[in-house]
Scaffold this active site. Structure first.
Site, PDB file in Angstrom:
ATOM      1  N   TRP A 169       0.821  -1.212   0.000  1.00 32.02           N
ATOM      2  CA  TRP A 169       0.000   0.000   0.000  1.00 32.02           C
ATOM      3  C   TRP A 169       0.845   1.248   0.000  1.00 32.02           C
ATOM      4  O   TRP A 169       0.542   2.213  -0.711  1.00 32.02           O
ATOM      5  CB  TRP A 169      -1.000  -0.023   1.170  1.00 32.02           C
ATOM      6  CG  TRP A 169      -1.898  -1.219   1.073  1.00 32.02           C
ATOM      7  CD1 TRP A 169      -1.995  -2.247   1.952  1.00 32.02           C
ATOM      8  CD2 TRP A 169      -2.790  -1.544  -0.009  1.00 32.02           C
ATOM      9  NE1 TRP A 169      -2.893  -3.181   1.502  1.00 32.02           N
ATOM     10  CE2 TRP A 169      -3.395  -2.778   0.308  1.00 32.02           C
ATOM     11  CE3 TRP A 169      -3.142  -0.912  -1.202  1.00 32.02           C
ATOM     12  CZ2 TRP A 169      -4.323  -3.399  -0.533  1.00 32.02           C
ATOM     13  CZ3 TRP A 169      -4.075  -1.524  -2.038  1.00 32.02           C
ATOM     14  CH2 TRP A 169      -4.645  -2.745  -1.698  1.00 32.02           C
ATOM     15  N   ASP A 193      -1.558   6.967   6.189  1.00 37.11           N
ATOM     16  CA  ASP A 193      -2.593   6.028   5.738  1.00 37.11           C
ATOM     17  C   ASP A 193      -2.888   5.120   6.933  1.00 37.11           C
ATOM     18  O   ASP A 193      -2.099   4.257   7.277  1.00 37.11           O
ATOM     19  CB  ASP A 193      -2.074   5.217   4.539  1.00 37.11           C
ATOM     20  CG  ASP A 193      -3.046   4.108   4.135  1.00 37.11           C
ATOM     21  OD1 ASP A 193      -4.117   3.970   4.766  1.00 37.11           O
ATOM     22  OD2 ASP A 193      -2.724   3.373   3.173  1.00 37.11           O
ATOM     23  N   LYS A 253     -12.725  -1.212   7.247  1.00 29.77           N
ATOM     24  CA  LYS A 253     -12.209  -2.070   8.321  1.00 29.77           C
ATOM     25  C   LYS A 253     -12.824  -1.628   9.654  1.00 29.77           C
ATOM     26  O   LYS A 253     -13.752  -2.251  10.138  1.00 29.77           O
ATOM     27  CB  LYS A 253     -10.690  -2.053   8.334  1.00 29.77           C
ATOM     28  CG  LYS A 253     -10.120  -2.641   7.023  1.00 29.77           C
ATOM     29  CD  LYS A 253      -8.828  -2.023   6.677  1.00 29.77           C
ATOM     30  CE  LYS A 253      -8.399  -2.114   5.232  1.00 29.77           C
ATOM     31  NZ  LYS A 253      -8.432  -3.388   4.564  1.00 29.77           N
TER      32      LYS A 253
END
Ligand code: PMP
Length: 354
Positions: free
Chosen positions: A100, A167, A191
């Site tokens: 990511w 992030d 999430k």
């Protein structure tokens, strides 16, 4: 039938969220209307949106005069691009701790100079690099607080003098931090926040407006702020489901309480993994994630057995990411400890056959 869902996201949400969300689909607060048909400009939805945005700041203990919370369409991957569009004037620093962060770096490279100040690529991202120096004239430092795929997590947050961008997709609202050390936090909501389809952005107002580039309106955080987070048609149902989940966390006692519960779940599972000689943890002990626990069996034959036992115990979505292999148990906020206890029993059951 109770299913134990260890998915890395979208993931399990609290049962009360499913219940309330489904009631709202049929009849939103006795209005005779479904939540799916109300206007994003209606007073009902504006109340939902504002409560959700305020709750985000409250749960993170952030000053509402300094920070703004935005629910935006897209996802964390969209923020990989929005962040440099809004903040990168000449040069930015990025820490590479996996897939990511690498994707975030790739997007930023198209918009300015990117310095990769540290990377844990050399050992397939099983650790968090801590030995690095920032150069000068940097617009910000970007890092990924929890690496969903590899099961690593920053224990210490980088202390820097430049704007700090994070992030936080896979560990936001899971542990107490001083959130005022961040200038911009973003997360895909699927999430710890709600159902997939949105990103949450929390931005310190003063860092915006410093680049000279023309930012396309939909990518411009300031545009969204100026329009009260209603620059375009909002994801009404998605924001409502996020609000239900945020209320659940708030009613539970907020981040401090959930952190204790998360610590209990993670230590139970790591203790089990460390205590069984036929299982190995994948991430370095020091940087183990409390959200995504990665592990594997020493002998391939045991995997088959484990897979069968998981099926019998209604454990789902526990296979590791294809780039790491093995297994990954995601222990997000809404996963009950009972699910971890069932997993522990299954892991121990394999022992009798090993
Ligand atoms: N960052 C992290 C840490 C992630 O775990 C993910 C997805 N699992 C992403 C970014 C990408 O999120 P999205 O699919 O919402 O773009």
């Amino acid at each position: 039938m109770k299913i134990h869902n260890f998915s890395a996201g979208p993931c399990v949400l609290p049962a009360t969220v499913y219940q309330q969300a489904s009631e709202a689909v049929l009849n939103y607060q006795n209005s005779g209307l479904s939540i799916l048909e109300i206007s994003h400009r209606s007073s009902e939805f504006i109340a939902i949106l504002e409560e959700a945005r305020q709750l985000v700041l409250k749960l993170l203990s952030l000053d509402a005069t300094q920070y703004t919370a935005l629910f935006l369409q897209g996802s964390a991957s969209m923020e990989f691009l929005r962040v440099p569009l809004n903040l990168l004037q000449t040069k930015a620093a990025y820490i590479d701790t996996g897939t990511w962060s690498s994707k975030a770096i790739k997007e930023a490279k198209g918009l300015g100079e990117v310095v990769e100040v540290a990377s844990s690529r050399d050992r397939n991202y099983t650790y968090i690099p801590s030995d690095y120096e920032l150069g000068t004239h940097l617009d910000y430092l970007h890092f990924t607080s929890n690496n969903t795929i590899y099961g690593t997590q920053f224990v210490e947050i980088p202390q820097v003098e430049i704007p700090l961008v994070c992030d936080m997709s896979s560990d936001i609202f899971s542990r107490k931090l001083d959130f005022s050390q961040f200038d911009l936090i973003y997360a895909g909501v699927q999430k710890n926040i709600g159902p997939a389809g949105l990103s949450l952005v929390v931005v310190k107002n003063e860092i915006l407006g410093k680049t000279t580039r023309a930012i396309p309106s939909i990518m411009d955080y300031q545009q969204h702020i100026n329009h009260g987070n209603l620059y375009h048609t909002a994801n009404v149902f998605g924001v409502y489901a996020c609000l239900l989940n945020l209320r659940w966390l708030n009613d539970l006692g907020g981040i401090e309480v959930i952190e204790r519960m998360n610590n209990e779940k993670a230590s139970l599972l790591y203790r089990t993994i460390d205590g069984l000689d036929y299982i190995k943890g994948i991430a370095d002990q020091k940087y183990r994630s409390k959200m995504n626990v990665t592990f594997d069996f020493e002998a391939a034959g045991l995997k088959e057995l484990f897979d069968i036992y998981c099926r019998d115990a209604n454990i789902v979505n526990i296979q590791g990411h294809r780039s790491v292999g093995g297994y990954r148990a995601s222990l997000y906020n809404a996963l009950p400890i009972e699910s971890v206890e069932v997993l522990v029993q299954v892991l121990e059951q394999v022992k009798h056959k090993s």
